[in-house]
Motif scaffolding. Structure first.
Motif, PDB file in Angstrom:
ATOM      1  N   GLY A 254     109.881  43.560  20.629  1.00  0.00           N
ATOM      2  CA  GLY A 254     109.149  42.327  20.330  1.00  0.00           C
ATOM      3  C   GLY A 254     109.538  41.171  21.243  1.00  0.00           C
ATOM      4  O   GLY A 254     109.367  40.008  20.876  1.00  0.00           O
ATOM      5  N   GLU A 255     110.076  41.501  22.440  1.00  0.00           N
ATOM      6  CA  GLU A 255     110.481  40.437  23.362  1.00  0.00           C
ATOM      7  C   GLU A 255     110.022  40.781  24.778  1.00  0.00           C
ATOM      8  O   GLU A 255     109.751  41.942  25.098  1.00  0.00           O
ATOM      9  N   TYR A 256     109.972  39.751  25.642  1.00  0.00           N
ATOM     10  CA  TYR A 256     109.638  39.981  27.055  1.00  0.00           C
ATOM     11  C   TYR A 256     110.727  39.281  27.876  1.00  0.00           C
ATOM     12  O   TYR A 256     111.105  38.144  27.565  1.00  0.00           O
ATOM     13  N   PRO A 257     111.261  39.956  28.902  1.00  0.00           N
ATOM     14  CA  PRO A 257     112.385  39.341  29.617  1.00  0.00           C
ATOM     15  C   PRO A 257     111.998  38.078  30.396  1.00  0.00           C
ATOM     16  O   PRO A 257     110.943  38.033  31.027  1.00  0.00           O
ATOM     17  N   ASP A 258     112.884  37.072  30.330  1.00  0.00           N
ATOM     18  CA  ASP A 258     112.748  35.904  31.216  1.00  0.00           C
ATOM     19  C   ASP A 258     113.317  36.254  32.580  1.00  0.00           C
ATOM     20  O   ASP A 258     112.906  35.710  33.582  1.00  0.00           O
ATOM     21  N   VAL A 259     114.311  37.156  32.540  1.00  0.00           N
ATOM     22  CA  VAL A 259     114.954  37.522  33.794  1.00  0.00           C
ATOM     23  C   VAL A 259     115.308  39.008  33.799  1.00  0.00           C
ATOM     24  O   VAL A 259     115.783  39.539  32.802  1.00  0.00           O
ATOM     25  N   GLY A 284     100.350  36.656  36.757  1.00  0.00           N
ATOM     26  CA  GLY A 284     100.487  35.291  36.253  1.00  0.00           C
ATOM     27  C   GLY A 284     101.613  35.042  35.278  1.00  0.00           C
ATOM     28  O   GLY A 284     101.839  33.914  34.851  1.00  0.00           O
ATOM     29  N   LYS A 285     102.344  36.115  34.899  1.00  0.00           N
ATOM     30  CA  LYS A 285     103.435  35.953  33.926  1.00  0.00           C
ATOM     31  C   LYS A 285     104.640  35.258  34.580  1.00  0.00           C
ATOM     32  O   LYS A 285     104.935  35.498  35.754  1.00  0.00           O
ATOM     33  N   GLN A 286     105.362  34.439  33.807  1.00  0.00           N
ATOM     34  CA  GLN A 286     106.600  33.815  34.290  1.00  0.00           C
ATOM     35  C   GLN A 286     107.729  34.826  34.202  1.00  0.00           C
ATOM     36  O   GLN A 286     107.904  35.425  33.143  1.00  0.00           O
ATOM     37  N   LEU A 287     108.465  35.014  35.268  1.00  0.00           N
ATOM     38  CA  LEU A 287     109.544  36.008  35.240  1.00  0.00           C
ATOM     39  C   LEU A 287     110.423  35.816  36.467  1.00  0.00           C
ATOM     40  O   LEU A 287     109.910  35.565  37.555  1.00  0.00           O
ATOM     41  N   ARG A 288     111.738  35.917  36.272  1.00  0.00           N
ATOM     42  CA  ARG A 288     112.633  35.915  37.435  1.00  0.00           C
ATOM     43  C   ARG A 288     113.183  37.329  37.597  1.00  0.00           C
ATOM     44  O   ARG A 288     113.477  38.000  36.605  1.00  0.00           O
ATOM     45  N   ALA A 289     113.325  37.764  38.833  1.00  0.00           N
ATOM     46  CA  ALA A 289     113.961  39.064  39.095  1.00  0.00           C
ATOM     47  C   ALA A 289     115.077  38.821  40.096  1.00  0.00           C
ATOM     48  O   ALA A 289     114.856  38.167  41.124  1.00  0.00           O
ATOM     49  N   ILE A 290     116.284  39.334  39.773  1.00  0.00           N
ATOM     50  CA  ILE A 290     117.452  39.058  40.622  1.00  0.00           C
ATOM     51  C   ILE A 290     118.066  40.364  41.124  1.00  0.00           C
ATOM     52  O   ILE A 290     118.466  41.224  40.332  1.00  0.00           O
ATOM     53  N   LYS A 354     109.773  35.199  48.298  1.00  0.00           N
ATOM     54  CA  LYS A 354     110.351  34.477  47.149  1.00  0.00           C
ATOM     55  C   LYS A 354     109.798  34.961  45.800  1.00  0.00           C
ATOM     56  O   LYS A 354     109.774  34.230  44.823  1.00  0.00           O
ATOM     57  N   MET A 355     109.350  36.225  45.755  1.00  0.00           N
ATOM     58  CA  MET A 355     108.962  36.824  44.470  1.00  0.00           C
ATOM     59  C   MET A 355     110.219  37.206  43.690  1.00  0.00           C
ATOM     60  O   MET A 355     110.177  37.352  42.474  1.00  0.00           O
ATOM     61  N   ILE A 356     111.308  37.431  44.425  1.00  0.00           N
ATOM     62  CA  ILE A 356     112.575  37.807  43.775  1.00  0.00           C
ATOM     63  C   ILE A 356     113.705  36.935  44.341  1.00  0.00           C
ATOM     64  O   ILE A 356     113.538  36.317  45.390  1.00  0.00           O
ATOM     65  N   GLU A 357     114.846  36.939  43.605  1.00  0.00           N
ATOM     66  CA  GLU A 357     116.021  36.195  44.063  1.00  0.00           C
ATOM     67  C   GLU A 357     117.134  37.205  44.379  1.00  0.00           C
ATOM     68  O   GLU A 357     117.030  38.378  44.015  1.00  0.00           O
ATOM     69  N   ALA A 358     118.202  36.723  45.013  1.00  0.00           N
ATOM     70  CA  ALA A 358     119.358  37.600  45.263  1.00  0.00           C
ATOM     71  C   ALA A 358     120.647  36.807  45.122  1.00  0.00           C
ATOM     72  O   ALA A 358     120.677  35.608  45.432  1.00  0.00           O
ATOM     73  N   VAL A 359     121.692  37.471  44.626  1.00  0.00           N
ATOM     74  CA  VAL A 359     123.029  36.864  44.572  1.00  0.00           C
ATOM     75  C   VAL A 359     124.042  37.911  45.044  1.00  0.00           C
ATOM     76  O   VAL A 359     123.782  39.121  44.963  1.00  0.00           O
TER      77      VAL A 359
END
Ligand SMILES: Cc1ncc(COP(=O)(O)O)c(C=O)c1O
Length: 451
Positions: A254-259, A284-290, A354-359
């Motif tokens: 019942g959840e969708y990831p923010d990240v 169009g969904k808000q989402l961060r991928a790292i 910039k569709m994804i981030e990296a650390v």
């Protein structure tokens, strides 16, 4: 649902198709180039080392690609893999964040790698190939391919990066149990290995060198093909079973990831989990991928976006990617599977756009996170996977600071049962954080092919 710990799908819910992100990318990666002519690659360039079915998948822009029934049959042995809610870790961090992890350590090899080893062995068997040659870093991929070859009656030769060969003798034994022949790379068995040993008889090896050896072996034997455990489009395609299942499981939760977070060597674990979610982001969904990488091999965070070879010996196609330079030999950190100079073209393109981030993290904070995870959730993570845990914990702590209920999903790509020497080094305070000298990276980058 309130106090559940894990969500398990039934065998009938194993995905029937892989998801190809190329279909949704507004500007997919530019084609790879032939290493000799430097002209765009044509299928015939690849037929000496790959079966046509995989070459077709490599260049396909079809959104959905059917998974063959015999592959699903093997997937059934451990798929669908469970999705856990890390309630005990959340409590230990005292965070309002909800932390989920997709657990791939339940496979035969103990990691996500069999998701692609099985179809690769299958398609090669169909094409009449007798033997597969490959490289392995930490030993996870070599184990996966050895086991997949055993399923389909193929021989398997593994060039194992020397530093891992020495750090993990039992990974080597496991591959031998599955029937593989294993060489420490650089080896005397290939010209590529001999050239490296001539320059540095004590070379620790690297994935780039081991790939050169395996490709040379395959290209010089007509009954032998090459199999790669990451980087290539078809490998990332096969790994999307992870994200496709995770999406269904998050829906049940019942959840969708923010990240969404994954460790990133060549990019197959990260891509496998993140790509099906990025399809929603394209819609169009808000989402961060790292993507999380080691500071000792900071491909995305400190590399250049350029055309480069996939291996040290310049035998593989030249692809557009983030790279530290094909001659860069990363320090012998314990996350051997993340010691690769480049990142997959697909992941690189997404990072560039910039569709994804990296650390990037050093070893000690990664192992600190691994211990906290093991003590809360009981699973011993692979050092590679622990990079994702570190990033997930940091996101959860940020959520606590900000007082928000962030939904975090990370990929727990494998177990660390063969990595106890690394844990021992950490526990005895002997783990060194290695920042790779900028001069070494600059030197390797000066070696990039001129296109
Ligand atoms: C457990 C584990 N996770 C992650 C990786 C990184 O590879 P990739 O970036 O292709 O997922 C490896 C590579 O060997 C691995 O063994």
């Amino acid at each position: 649902m309130s106090e559940f710990s894990k969500i398990i799908l039934s065998e009938t819910e194993i995905p029937r198709q892989w998801y190809n992100i190329m279909a949704d990318m507004p500007s997919p990666p530019t084609p790879a180039l032939n290493p000799q002519t430097k002209k765009p690659l044509v299928p015939d360039d690849l037929t000496p080392i790959f079966p046509m079915a995989l070459i077709e998948q490599e260049v396909s822009t079809q959104r959905w690609i059917d998974i063959p029934e015999p592959v699903i049959d093997v997937y059934r042995m451990w798929r669908p893999s469970p999705l856990y809610r890390a309630r005990r870790l959340e409590k230990a961090l005292n965070t309002p964040a909800h932390i989920y992890y997709k657990w791939e350590g339940v496979s035969s090899a103990g990691s996500h790698k069999p998701n692609t080893a099985v179809p690769q062995a299958y398609y090669n068997k169909q094409a009449g190939i007798k033997r597969l040659a490959t490289e392995t870093g930490a030993g996870q991929w070599g184990t996966a391919l050895s086991s997949a070859c055993a399923f389909f009656g193929l021989e398997c030769t593994v060039y194992m990066v020397k530093v891992s060969y020495e750090q993990k003798p039992y990974r080597r034994s496991l591959m031998q149990v599955y029937g593989a022949q294993v060489f420490a790379s650089p080896s005397e068995h290939t010209k590529a290995g001999q050239a490296i040993l001539e320059k540095d008889p004590n070379s620790p090896g690297s994935l780039g060198v081991a790939i050169s050896e395996a490709v040379e072996d395959a290209a010089s034997h007509p009954d032998t093909n090459y199999a790669l455990g990451s980087v290539l489009n078809h490998v990332l395609l096969h790994q999307t079973v992870i994200g496709l299942e995770a999406k269904k499981q998050m829906e049940i939760a019942g959840e969708y990831p923010d990240v969404v977070i994954g460790c990133c060597g060549g990019g197959s674990n990260f891509g496998g989990l993140a790509f099906p979610f990025l399809a929603d982001k394209y819609a169009g969904k808000q989402l961060r991928a790292i993507a999380v990488e080691p500071a000792a091999c900071p491909t995305l965070t400190r590399g250049h976006y350029a055309y480069d070879y996939g291996d040290t010996g310049k035998l593989t196609p030249i692809a557009m990617m983030y790279t530290l330079g094909h001659s860069f030999i990363p320090a012998g950190i314990h996350a051997g599977g993340l010691r690769y100079h480049g990142a997959s073209s697909l992941v690189s393109r997404l990072y560039h756009e910039k569709m994804i981030e990296a650390v990037a993290y050093h070893q000690n904070p990664v192992f600190e996170a691994a211990l906290l995870f093991a003590r809360s959730e009981a699973i011993l993570p692979a050092p590679e996977s622990a990079h994702a845990i570190r990033a997930a914990i940091d996101e959860a702590l940020k959520a606590k600071e900000e007082g928000v209920e962030r939904i975090i999903l990370f990929g727990l790509s494998g177990h660390g049962h063969f990595d106890l020497a690394a844990y021992e080094a950490y526990l005895s305070g002997n783990l060194v954080d290695i920042e790779h000298p900028p001069e070494a990276i600059a030197e390797a980058l000066a070696d990039l092919p001129r296109i």
